[in-house]
Design an enzyme around this catalytic site. Structure first.
Site, PDB file in Angstrom:
ATOM      1  N   SER A 141       0.848  -1.188   0.000  1.00 52.25           N
ATOM      2  CA  SER A 141       0.000   0.000   0.000  1.00 52.25           C
ATOM      3  C   SER A 141       0.886   1.241   0.000  1.00 52.25           C
ATOM      4  O   SER A 141       2.090   1.167   0.313  1.00 52.25           O
ATOM      5  CB  SER A 141      -0.874  -0.012   1.265  1.00 52.25           C
ATOM      6  OG  SER A 141      -1.543   1.217   1.475  1.00 52.25           O
ATOM      7  N   TYR A 154      -3.891  -0.803  10.080  1.00 52.07           N
ATOM      8  CA  TYR A 154      -3.689  -1.011   8.648  1.00 52.07           C
ATOM      9  C   TYR A 154      -2.276  -0.589   8.245  1.00 52.07           C
ATOM     10  O   TYR A 154      -1.580  -1.300   7.511  1.00 52.07           O
ATOM     11  CB  TYR A 154      -4.733  -0.219   7.865  1.00 52.07           C
ATOM     12  CG  TYR A 154      -4.701  -0.450   6.374  1.00 52.07           C
ATOM     13  CD1 TYR A 154      -5.391  -1.523   5.821  1.00 52.07           C
ATOM     14  CD2 TYR A 154      -3.995   0.399   5.521  1.00 52.07           C
ATOM     15  CE1 TYR A 154      -5.376  -1.749   4.441  1.00 52.07           C
ATOM     16  CE2 TYR A 154      -3.972   0.183   4.158  1.00 52.07           C
ATOM     17  CZ  TYR A 154      -4.669  -0.890   3.621  1.00 52.07           C
ATOM     18  OH  TYR A 154      -4.640  -1.112   2.267  1.00 52.07           O
TER      19      TYR A 154
END
Length: 249
Positions: A141, A154
């Site tokens: 990410s 996350y």
């Protein structure tokens, strides 16, 4: 021929929609037989691939149940034979300020985003080592590089995915296995729906993307096929940003 996946089998997690669906379709279009693994139905993904003449079957599984991952992998092997390509895409996100981020949310994110990816890689790696061939592709990410806002679990998981990618590449590169990751930029999916709904935030992100648009799940098709194919045989331990230029700005 460098990008031809005919005769290869890919296991892709998180295939009910979004990035996982697009990557599963892309791999099938390149000739791979695909095992689609998701906690919810991947019926639409299966339909799209089969209507185009591709080979795909699905396995429904809760990837947060780490004790059950061995059974998931065994089912995938039984469908088309040994797994040549593993795409660890399944992920979740829980949004809350760090001071309010619950233990439950933290563990829910880490179990899916990190633990399932590592232990599925371990299962695949054992088999791939024996055959001297394999491709493992983790989904990282932009938050593998940045801190984000209100998503500490996350962010931690995606930093860890980048590290695990490099660690496995170091151990398995000499055994014919390439382990790389894709770091998608801002893609319009269910996970980014809260950001998209915030017009001011959406526009501020868009202003930083040199491509002048948010990404679409289909933008991941080419990169995943590249990393799954012979075209990337001398690429290992790399985190490939597919971000419209976000990281360059």
């Amino acid at each position: 021929m460098l990008f031809d996946l005919t005769g290869r089998t890919a296991l892709v997690t998180g295939t009910s929609g979004g990035l996982g669906q697009a990557m599963a379709i892309g791999l099938a279009e390149a000739g791979a037989a695909v095992v689609a693994v998701s906690s919810s139905n991947s019926d639409e993904t299966v339909r799209i691939v089969k209507e185009a003449g591709g080979r795909i079957e699905q396995v429904k599984a809760d990837l947060s149940d780490l004790d059950g991952l061995g059974n998931v992998f065994a089912q995938a092997e039984e469908i088309f034979g040994g797994i040549d390509i593993l795409v660890n895409n399944a992920g979740t996100i829980r949004r809350a300020p760090a001071a309010e981020h619950s233990r439950e949310d933290w563990h829910a994110v880490i179990d899916i985003n990190l633990h399932s990816a590592f232990f599925l890689s371990q299962l695949a790696g054992r088999q791939m080592i024996g055959r001297g061939y394999g491709k493992i592709i983790n989904i990282a990410s932009m938050l593998s590089y940045q801190g984000g806002i209100n998503v500490p679990g996350y962010t931690a998981s995606k930093h860890a995915i980048a590290g695990v990618t490099k660690a496995l590449a170091n151990e398995w590169g000499s055994k014919g296995i390439q382990v790389n990751a894709i770091a998608p930029g801002y893609i319009e999916t269910r996970n980014t729906a809260p950001i998209i709904a915030d017009g001011k935030r959406y526009d501020s992100i868009l202003e930083r993307i040199p491509a002048g648009r948010w990404g679409q799940p289909e933008d991941l098709k080419g990169p995943v096929v590249f990393l799954a194919s012979a075209a990337s045989d001398y690429m290992n331990g790399h985190v490939l940003c597919v971000d419209g230029g976000w990281m360059a700005r």
